[in-house]
Design a protein around this motif. Structure first.
Motif, mmCIF file in Angstrom:
data_model
loop_
_atom_site.group_PDB
_atom_site.id
_atom_site.type_symbol
_atom_site.label_atom_id
_atom_site.label_comp_id
_atom_site.label_asym_id
_atom_site.label_seq_id
_atom_site.Cartn_x
_atom_site.Cartn_y
_atom_site.Cartn_z
ATOM 1 N N LEU A 1 54.987 50.881 31.646
ATOM 2 C CA LEU A 1 54.849 49.440 31.850
ATOM 3 C C LEU A 1 55.970 48.863 32.708
ATOM 4 C CD1 LEU A 1 53.520 48.323 28.355
ATOM 5 C CD2 LEU A 1 52.230 48.672 30.472
ATOM 6 N N ASP B 1 45.058 47.546 30.458
ATOM 7 C CA ASP B 1 46.221 48.197 31.069
ATOM 8 C C ASP B 1 46.430 49.594 30.511
ATOM 9 O OD1 ASP B 1 47.275 46.113 32.884
ATOM 10 O OD2 ASP B 1 47.348 44.948 31.027
ATOM 11 N N PRO C 1 40.713 42.855 31.586
ATOM 12 C CA PRO C 1 41.500 43.973 32.103
ATOM 13 C C PRO C 1 42.069 44.841 30.978
ATOM 14 C CG PRO C 1 42.710 41.896 32.374
ATOM 15 C CD PRO C 1 41.364 41.540 31.810
ATOM 16 N N ALA D 1 46.179 53.357 37.892
ATOM 17 C CA ALA D 1 47.485 53.380 38.552
ATOM 18 C C ALA D 1 47.701 54.675 39.326
ATOM 19 C CB ALA D 1 48.597 53.182 37.515
ATOM 20 N N ARG E 1 44.402 51.190 33.496
ATOM 21 C CA ARG E 1 45.465 51.487 34.478
ATOM 22 C C ARG E 1 46.208 52.762 34.084
ATOM 23 N NH1 ARG E 1 49.478 47.247 34.320
ATOM 24 N NH2 ARG E 1 50.619 48.405 35.879
ATOM 25 N N SER F 1 50.640 42.961 28.891
ATOM 26 C CA SER F 1 49.769 44.095 29.188
ATOM 27 C C SER F 1 48.879 44.344 27.981
ATOM 28 C CB SER F 1 50.595 45.353 29.448
ATOM 29 O OG SER F 1 51.555 45.122 30.441
ATOM 30 N N THR F 2 47.626 44.697 28.255
ATOM 31 C CA THR F 2 46.700 44.928 27.142
ATOM 32 C C THR F 2 46.651 46.406 26.781
ATOM 33 O OG1 THR F 2 44.880 45.154 28.714
ATOM 34 C CG2 THR F 2 45.249 42.968 27.769
#
Lengths: 312, 512
Positions: free
Chosen positions: A175, A68, A66, A150, A106, A3-4
């Motif tokens: 996460l 996150d 992307p 999200a 997200r 995940s970034t």
């Protein structure tokens, strides 16, 4: 799966970053590895050049890369006159970058009271605000309707600074796909569902209303010295600071730094009173019962407490 | 005439927001501008608040030097209340400030400054693979050890003061806690553990052995004496930084300022430096001559700062701060003001402190090579070796009969300044209390000195001056500029200004 994470510093002091370095077992680097987090950028710790950073922000904002997790530390500075020119990045208001990245992330985490509610920065003259609250007022910079990719509001982790465990724990929860339960200020109940007062070593002094009127003693700091511990939600006396202690344990009255009204308009270290009873009572307590209870408690105080023999 | 290139570089790995603009001709910087790009307006938070509130608000100006601000705020209030804290309170205030210095010096040197050693720009430099092994962000051996050891070290501040960063345990009259014998012993153990790591990992020898290194020649001999000396992070820094030529760039204005800090209690076995009564002696060095420090010689200019203009410079007790965002045109280019000493720009920080203290090795290098990015950073890496013995002595001496707090009673009126050194150098809080409220609060931070823009006479600030002449190999990735700027360990989040209602000051009391 990786995940970034992009860490943005706005109007603040950097204290939430330095607090995060207090994380231990696992430490910060290990924790990021275990959670599969790729830290794309941290302004104090990353090495990339200005050109690389410019490209990164562009790619994140366009969705080419992307994003996150967006962590925002510090308030969003909107002044003067809504222009944002009090805080610029290469002559562009930083608030534009906050808005662009929040559209793509997200999850958005507000690390610290400034990012959550405005905090010390928000109390100044730079039109600074929290991401989704402006002190107690919902809305803030992103507005009440904002939801991250999200479907969550900004997750607030107030505290000046924010406790490292709150940040690491919340990141882990998000996460792992388990949305944390949030309180009315969108702060996770796991870390903000208890009071700073809980776990304070001076609790027995509080119980029997053995109160100090000056610094340097062992008694309770609530009645005279402005302690906000019973009115403030946070894990200070459960998780402790730097693994060792807390402000109230060593005798610094809680300043209520996780509260949306921090810093409050009235002076620190002085309790506002009505007839010797604090104006602000512990969270949810009614005055007549509290007065009766405290009168009896003071009368029942054992000598060892009155003489401050019990150590803390 | 060859073409002139203007570089605009927003700088990461500094605290807060700094952008450098540099004019480059024939591969060298010919002029530079240093711009603080954020205004936080802390003054409005402080004015009208309770007399003690600076103890809560000002540490929150800066996440990495909150203890320095707390100390300055407490010193100003000590002076206004006319109270002298008990000697043990002075000891512990010192120890906690010094703890903050240790973490800051190590983190700045090896997480921040040395990060570029491991970068792609130096692939051809001998030792680069070793630099990557040590300093790669989040991975390097030294990076990970520094993170671990500084984190442990900060437990000392939590044991005595509750937490780091942002606590308020210093109050007028002393400190709020009375650490037990057990707590003080815990602190000493943590400190010894840190010292042993610093000796092993950073110095590659004992503090005592390194103290014998008193000249450039002795340094060379020391490096060759044992493998551990050359392979410690100090030895590696010396070799690699000199291979990059960092001893030939970043000279700066050549004037150095110290307010004096870490007062030595009279009953202590620790001796002040040069009979000054301080471990960091006050003074101003210019042109090889050291003069006494006079706080009235400080002024602040705004000719090139985004504030409403006034003539020349004003003393911080009578200045004013009215933000004026004029846009990007015109001569104003920074939210930082320009502090000047006797009208001159001055550098502050560990190099200034060590030079003014007459540190033999640093003084010899200064005499032979002049100030540089290398020397500035060397002073920062060595400062812990000078602080550690006094810290241990003060922790051992504490626990006397006078306690840690002497009540000053309520504070209604008065004016004073609290002068000390934060990790980055000279820090001052100028405070006036009226009717129990803050009527005036002005802060000059170390970075305000170092990263100042031009003044009303057009003189460059120290970093701007230091940048002039710096070679730039790759304008797309001007790492050389980064070294020069980061050698000052800038902290822009601190650079706030906060004076409102100006008024001629009476005699100003000094809290130092």
């Amino acid at each position: 799966m990786t995940s970034t994470l992009y860490w943005l510093q706005g109007g603040g002091c950097g204290g939430d970053t330095w607090s995060l370095l207090n994380l231990e077992a696992p430490g910060l680097v290990e924790a990021l590895e275990l959670l599969g987090v790729e830290l794309l950028w941290h302004p104090s710790l990353s090495r990339g050049s200005a050109r690389e950073h410019r490209q990164l922000v562009e790619d994140l904002a366009s969705g080419a890369r992307p994003l996150d997790v967006l962590v925002v530390e510090g308030a969003v500075i909107r002044g003067p006159g809504g222009t944002g020119m009090f805080d610029t990045v290469e002559r562009r208001p930083r608030k534009e970058i906050v808005a662009a990245l929040a559209r793509r992330a997200r999850f958005v985490i507000a690390a610290g009271t400034c990012a959550s509610f405005g905090g010390v920065s928000g109390a100044g003259e730079v039109e600074a605000t929290g991401l989704q609250f402006d002190r107690e007022e919902p809305g803030g910079f992103l507005g009440t309707a904002y939801r991250s990719g999200a479907g969550l509001p900004v997750v607030n982790l107030p505290g000046c600074p924010c406790h490292c465990e709150a940040l690491a724990g919340t990141l882990a929860a998000l996460l792992s796909g388990a949305a944390p339960d949030l309180d009315e200020w969108n702060a996770p109940l796991d870390f903000y569902g208890l009071q700073v007062h809980q776990g304070c070593l001076r609790n027995e002094y509080h119980e029997y209303r053995v109160e100090d009127a000056d610094f340097g003693q062992r008694g309770c700091l609530f009645f005279h010295l402005g302690c906000r511990g019973p009115l403030t939600h946070g894990p200070c006396n459960k998780l402790l600071w730097n693994r060792r202690s807390s402000k109230t344990r060593v005798g610094v009255p809680c300043v209520g730094c996780t509260r949306p009204d921090f810093p409050p308009p009235h002076p620190f270290f002085r309790t506002r009173n009505i007839a010797g009873i604090p104006l602000d009572l512990p969270d949810g307590v009614d005055r007549p019962h509290y007065m009766a209870y405290k009168g009896m408690a003071a009368a029942a105080a054992p000598e060892r407490l009155v003489a401050r023999k019990t150590r803390i | 005439m060859s073409s002139t290139l203007t570089l605009n570089v927003p700088l990461n790995r500094v605290e807060g927001d700094l952008e450098i603009s540099a004019e480059v001709r024939e591969g060298r910087v010919t002029d530079a501008w240093c711009s603080g790009t954020m205004f936080r307006g802390i003054e409005k938070v402080l004015l009208g608040r309770g007399a003690l509130d600076g103890l809560v608000i000002t540490p929150r100006i800066c996440g990495i030097c909150s203890t320095g601000h707390l100390a300055a705020a407490a010193l100003a209030l000590d002076a206004i209340a006319g109270i002298a804290p008990p000697p043990d309170a002075v000891r512990l205030r010192n120890v906690l400030q010094m703890t903050e210095h240790l973490q800051s010096d190590l983190r700045q040197s090896f997480l921040t400054f040395a990060g570029d050693f491991a970068g792609p720009a130096h692939r051809q430099v001998p030792g680069h693979a070793d630099a990557v092994r040590r300093y790669e962000p989040f991975k390097g051996e030294t990076v990970l050890e520094v993170m671990r050891e500084t984190q442990r070290l900060l437990e000392i501040i939590a044991i005595v003061g509750g937490q780091w960063p942002h606590a308020s345990y210093m109050v007028p009259g002393g400190i709020v806690s009375a650490p037990s014998q057990r707590s003080r012993l815990q602190c000493r153990l943590i400190l010894r553990q840190f010292r042993s790591w610093y000796e092993r990992r950073i110095l590659g020898c004992t503090l005592e052995r390194f103290a014998e290194v008193r000249s450039r020649d002795a340094l060379q001999a020391w490096l060759e004496e044992r493998e551990s000396h050359a392979s410690g992070d100090l030895g590696f820094f010396i070799a690699f930084a000199r291979a990059l030529g960092l001893h030939q760039v970043g000279a700066g204005p050549g004037s150095f300022l110290s307010y004096g800090a870490l007062p030595v209690p009279e009953d202590s076995a620790v001796r002040g430096v040069g009979g000054s009564g301080y471990l960091v002696p006050p003074g101003f060095l210019q042109g090889g001559e050291v003069r006494g420090f006079d706080p009235w010689s400080i002024t602040e200019h705004v000719a090139h700062s985004w504030y409403v203009d006034y003539e020349g410079g004003l003393h911080p007790s009578v200045g004013e701060t009215r933000p004026y965002a004029s846009g990007n045109e015109g001569r104003k280019y920074s939210w930082a003001k320009a502090p000047r000493y006797e009208g001159q720009p001055a550098e502050t920080g560990p190099l200034a402190e060590l030079v003014l203290a007459g540190h033999p090795l640093i003084s010899d290098l200064m005499k032979r090579e002049g100030p540089s990015a290398f020397l500035r950073q060397l002073a920062r890496i060595l400062r812990p070796s000078l602080l550690l013995p006094a810290m241990d002595a003060w922790l051992a001496e504490a626990g006397g009969p006078l306690g840690y707090y002497r009540s000053p009673g309520p504070i209604h009126e008065g004016e004073a300044c609290g002068l000390t050194h934060a990790s980055r150098g000279a820090l001052g809080h100028w405070v006036r209390i009226e009717g129990g409220e803050i009527a005036h609060y002005q802060i000059i931070t170390p970075t305000a000195w170092n990263a100042s823009p031009r003044d009303s006479a057009g003189r460059r600030g120290p970093i701007e001056e230091a940048l002039v002449g710096t070679p730039v190999a790759d304008p797309e990735d001007p790492v050389e500029l980064g070294y020069v700027v980061r050698s000052f360990d800038v902290c822009l989040v601190c650079t706030v200004h906060s004076l409102r209602r100006g008024r001629p000051a009476g005699r100003l009391r000094l809290g130092t």
